[in-house]
Design an enzyme around this catalytic site. Structure first.
Site, PDB file in Angstrom:
ATOM      1  N   HIS A   1       2.660   6.362  -0.344  1.00 50.24           N
ATOM      2  CA  HIS A   1       2.143   5.133  -0.967  1.00 50.24           C
ATOM      3  C   HIS A   1       1.070   5.498  -1.993  1.00 50.24           C
ATOM      4  CE1 HIS A   1       3.465   1.665   1.806  1.00 50.24           C
ATOM      5  NE2 HIS A   1       4.336   2.648   1.885  1.00 50.24           N
TER       6      HIS A   1
ATOM      7  N   HIS B   1      -0.550   9.576   7.289  1.00 51.83           N
ATOM      8  CA  HIS B   1      -1.626  10.355   6.675  1.00 51.83           C
ATOM      9  C   HIS B   1      -2.233   9.555   5.539  1.00 51.83           C
ATOM     10  CE1 HIS B   1       0.420  14.469   7.787  1.00 51.83           C
ATOM     11  NE2 HIS B   1      -0.148  13.887   8.831  1.00 51.83           N
ATOM     12  N   GLU B   2      -3.287   8.821   5.795  1.00 49.93           N
ATOM     13  CA  GLU B   2      -4.037   8.233   4.680  1.00 49.93           C
ATOM     14  C   GLU B   2      -4.979   9.316   4.171  1.00 49.93           C
ATOM     15  OE1 GLU B   2      -4.151   5.228   2.779  1.00 49.93           O
ATOM     16  OE2 GLU B   2      -5.373   6.728   1.754  1.00 49.93           O
TER      17      GLU B   2
ATOM     18  N   GLU C   1       2.477  -6.015   1.388  1.00 46.03           N
ATOM     19  CA  GLU C   1       1.080  -6.145   1.836  1.00 46.03           C
ATOM     20  C   GLU C   1       0.324  -7.197   1.027  1.00 46.03           C
ATOM     21  OE1 GLU C   1      -0.681  -2.272   1.567  1.00 46.03           O
ATOM     22  OE2 GLU C   1      -0.587  -2.203  -0.602  1.00 46.03           O
TER      23      GLU C   1
ATOM     24  N   ASN D   1      -5.147  -7.461  -9.949  1.00 51.20           N
ATOM     25  CA  ASN D   1      -5.521  -6.152  -9.402  1.00 51.20           C
ATOM     26  C   ASN D   1      -6.198  -5.312 -10.470  1.00 51.20           C
ATOM     27  OD1 ASN D   1      -5.848  -3.928  -7.905  1.00 51.20           O
ATOM     28  ND2 ASN D   1      -3.700  -3.589  -7.454  1.00 51.20           N
TER      29      ASN D   1
ATOM     30  N   GLU E   1      -0.027  -1.635  -8.567  1.00 53.41           N
ATOM     31  CA  GLU E   1       0.127  -2.734  -7.613  1.00 53.41           C
ATOM     32  C   GLU E   1      -0.226  -4.072  -8.266  1.00 53.41           C
ATOM     33  OE1 GLU E   1      -1.687  -1.543  -3.903  1.00 53.41           O
ATOM     34  OE2 GLU E   1      -0.484   0.275  -3.837  1.00 53.41           O
TER      35      GLU E   1
HETATM   36  C1  NOJ Z   1      -2.300   1.111   1.501  1.00 54.87           C
HETATM   37  C2  NOJ Z   1      -0.874   1.168   1.927  1.00 54.87           C
HETATM   38  O1  NOJ Z   1      -0.016   0.607   0.960  1.00 54.87           O
HETATM   39  C3  NOJ Z   1      -0.754   0.456   3.250  1.00 54.87           C
HETATM   40  O2  NOJ Z   1       0.585   0.367   3.638  1.00 54.87           O
HETATM   41  C4  NOJ Z   1      -1.593   1.182   4.263  1.00 54.87           C
HETATM   42  O3  NOJ Z   1      -1.553   0.480   5.462  1.00 54.87           O
HETATM   43  C5  NOJ Z   1      -3.051   1.295   3.809  1.00 54.87           C
HETATM   44  N1  NOJ Z   1      -3.108   1.802   2.484  1.00 54.87           N
HETATM   45  C6  NOJ Z   1      -3.863   2.196   4.704  1.00 54.87           C
HETATM   46  O4  NOJ Z   1      -3.391   3.509   4.603  1.00 54.87           O
HETATM   47 CA    CA Z   2      -0.547   0.137  -1.422  1.00 59.66          CA
END
Ligand code: NOJ
Ligand code: CA
Length: 704
Positions: A483, A414-415, A508, A193, A171
């Site tokens: 992601h 799903h994080e 983001e 980053n 990123e």
């Molecule tokens: C990073 C991801 O890129 C983002 O899209 C997400 O909202 C956050 N993590 C939380 O899972």
């Molecule tokens: Ca990300």
């Protein structure tokens, strides 16, 4: 097929050697690969229209605990073949893809050690792929790899668009520089980053896009990364030689190989026209055909989501502030109060469902729906999420029923917080929950340091996990958008339920530090080579202070360019990421996002230059509608577009969404014009993009 085998005396790698060289050319003859054994070392070189692309470069692998596969090689046999087939992807930029190459399989032996290794080259009109193959044999069975030493010797100090080599994040903002400048610029390059796993001051990630001083575009990447670790490139900047640098595991081992096996393909694309880089199907073609018999359940998705409110608006994924940081299974959410800043609540999600239904979106992503977000990140905790328990204010049953009644689906989130063993333990239950409520797509994420501890995001173990998550999802007819997972290498051909990945710096970051204005003129040359990106475009309010007084972020793009991204950033999964109320303020411009297709019969790149501008035109799947998008860097861009791709016998109406004359990504991003005009295949359109701007056009047939 033009194939020659020659006895030659070569001046190679600084020493004169008598050897037996073999050669294979591309179907049109423009690309040539020569292979040779130099002092016992496998060595190849590559040219395009007579110009050197790769100078003589060694190939080999260093092993742990046994003799290396680096030298003392002899050639046993060389086999040539050709291949020409047209296949149809489940979704894609084009409905037909031609896979046309000449192949040279070089079988090698290390007679002193009784070992065998093959190198397979495929040569296309737009580049090459090669990989190592390890046949079953008596004295080489299971071996850990210390390092792969595939060299790519450049013929000059090229211009490159690069991000820092890193085992855990992609990123980064891109840097444009000469190869010789990478070392000096590395510190600045990582400031956007920094990660702790930067491995070299001259290490970069793939896909790496370069341009030579005499106008060749060269791109190095990999294809079909399966059961192996991800490749970086480390530059010897005295000699301009890149060498592969694999991602280690927690023990420092770069890969574990068991025969019969092979590495991923190492790819080098080349052309004297930048548009060919974007149009290339080389990476997809080097992947295996679709692994699934039934793909009827895999569908492109246009979606909105409860997301920007947290990312940009400063609201929370979590439900409460009251709970101490204790193990998830000890928390009792029913006994605590919500902090009131939790957008994943039933009323708010219903608002998004209504908006999606009214404007024709397929799905609504909801992040922060499940318990665990109070303390999810940065502690390297094993057990954070169970992926099945909703917060008390998210009525999962009702919301799914409500969505389905309006022809919309919810999109699962799903994080994993990079606690991958925990995710694997819960995966079946999590997918079953999705089946129960009728979800068919999941956005997953891998934020934070990996668990198992010491593993890296791009190591072999994790790469196997990402694919496991996709193939297990397929058993439930679930599509996956991961992601923070490893950068794609064309696996979506084989596993088309992998409908998206992030794996680069997405929208983001516009709300945090901002992306460089040229960012979206680089990504299609680099990150998108391996597969689609969930870039999450469509931000109409660029001043982040308007939604979050504490934010210093600014979206470095005009509004017209946000529209263009739906065309220039190819993906079968496209989000309209901004707030519904922002779209309601600019309904005339929002119409483009509503209209634009997410699957295509045909794609053409009309203009392209990395880091400067990209203009793409695409014909919607099963329709005669065309969509055009232009994204420009901070200098803006002027185009004269010939619409000769339109049907000669038809008349069309074009709706042009362009930057206003005084638009500018920094000071005046929301200034746009919308013009309607009749067009035909003979039309020429003069258009311009503001600094950090772009334009978008929808072209639909009229009459007949
Ligand atoms: C990073 C991801 O890129 C983002 O899209 C997400 O909202 C956050 N993590 C939380 O899972
Ligand atoms: Ca990300």
């Amino acid at each position: 097929m033009k194939i020659q085998q020659l006895f030659v005396t070569l001046l190679c790698m600084g020493s004169i050697v008598g050897s037996y060289a073999v050669e294979v050319a591309s179907p049109n003859g423009n690309i040539r690969v020569d292979f040779n054994i130099v002092d016992g070392r496998p060595t190849y070189e590559m040219s395009y229209k007579g110009k050197t692309v790769i100078r003589p470069s060694h190939l080999g692998l260093e092993l742990i605990g046994s003799t290396d596969l680096m030298d003392k090689f002899e050639e046993r046999n060389v086999t040539y073949s050709d291949f020409d087939e047209t296949w149809q992807p489940v979704w894609g930029e084009n409905k037909d893809i031609r896979n046309h190459y000449n192949e040279m399989l070089v079988e090698l032996a290390q007679p002193a050690h009784g070992r065998f290794m093959n190198i397979r080259f495929r040569v296309y009109d737009d580049g090459i792929g090669f990989r190592y193959e390890f046949p079953v044999q008596q004295y080489l069975d299971y071996f850990p790899v210390k390092e792969e030493h595939s060299q790519f010797a450049m013929a000059g100090d090229h211009t490159a668009w690069w991000i820092a080599g890193d085992y855990d994040t992609q990123e980064y903002d891109y840097t444009e520089s000469r190869l010789s400048e990478i070392r000096g610029l590395m510190e600045t390059a990582i400031s956007s980053n920094a990660s702790q796993t930067l491995f070299s001051p001259t290490g970069v990630q793939t896909s790496l896009q370069m341009k030579t001083d005499d106008g060749l575009y060269i791109n190095i990447h990999e294809a079909a990364l399966v059961n192996y670790s991800c490749m970086h490139l480390n530059l010897d900047d005295k000699n301009m030689v890149f060498e592969s640098w694999l991602t280690p595991d927690a023990q420092g081992v770069k890969a574990y190989v068991q025969t019969p096996d092979h590495t991923p393909w190492r790819t080098v694309m080349v052309s004297d026209d930048a548009r060919d880089m974007l149009a290339s199907d080389l990476i997809l073609n080097l992947n295996e055909p679709c692994a699934y018999d039934d793909t009827s359940w895999i569908k492109p998705v246009k979606y909105v989501g409860v997301w920007w409110e947290m990312i940009g608006g400063g609201k929370q994924w979590s439900y409460t502030n009251d709970l101490p940081s204790v193990k998830l299974d000890r928390l009792d959410y029913t006994k605590t109060k919500c902090h009131g800043q939790h957008p994943a609540n039933t009323d708010n999600v219903r608002r998004y469902i209504d908006f999606a239904a009214e404007h024709g979106f397929d799905q609504v992503l909801v992040e922060g729906w499940n318990i665990g977000w109070e303390d999810w990140f940065g502690k390297s905790k094993d057990y954070v999420f169970d992926f099945v328990t909703p917060y008390p204010d998210f009525d999962i049953e009702y919301l799914n029923e409500y969505a389905h009644s309006k022809g919309v689906r919810l999109m699962m989130h799903h994080e994993t917080s990079a606690s991958v063993r925990n995710y694997e333990r819960h995966m079946e239950a999590a997918y079953n929950l999705m089946d129960k409520y009728g979800y068919n797509a999941v956005k997953s994420g891998y934020v934070g340091n990996m668990i198992p501890r010491g593993e890296h995001h791009y190591g072999q173990w994790l790469n196997n996990h990402y694919l496991y998550a996709v193939t297990e999802a397929a058993k439930h007819k679930i599509m996956v958008n991961a992601h923070e997972a490893v950068r794609p290498t064309g696996l979506c051909r084989t596993y088309p339920n992998l409908i998206g990945n992030e794996s680069a710096r997405g929208t983001e970051y516009e709300s945090f530090a901002g992306n460089k204005p040229f960012h979206t003129t680089v990504l299609p040359f680099t990150r998108l080579q391996g597969g689609p990106m969930d870039y999450t475009p469509g931000i109409f309010e660029m001043d982040m202070k308007k939604i979050n007084p504490n934010s210093s972020g600014h979206v470095n793009s005009t509004l017209a360019r946000q529209l263009a991204l739906y065309v220039t950033m190819y993906s079968p999964l496209q989000m309209a990421a901004d707030y519904p109320e922002h779209y309601e303020r600019f309904m005339d411009a929002f119409q483009f996002i509503k209209d634009v297709a997410v699957d295509w019969d045909e794609s053409r790149y009309l203009e392209a230059e990395p880091g400067r501008y990209i203009v793409a035109a695409r014909k919607a799947k099963g329709s005669d509608d065309w969509f055009v998008g232009c994204t420009a860097n901070e200098d803006g861009h002027s185009s004269v577009l010939s619409l000769d791709f339109l049907d000669k016998d038809r008349k069309y109406e074009a709706v042009i969404y362009a930057d206003a004359k005084d638009a500018h990504y920094r000071d005046n991003p929301q200034a746009y014009t919308i013009t309607k005009k009749p067009v035909s295949s003979k039309s020429k359109l003069k258009l311009s993009a503001a600094p950090g701007g772009g334009y978008a056009i929808s072209i639909k047939p009229v009459g007949k």
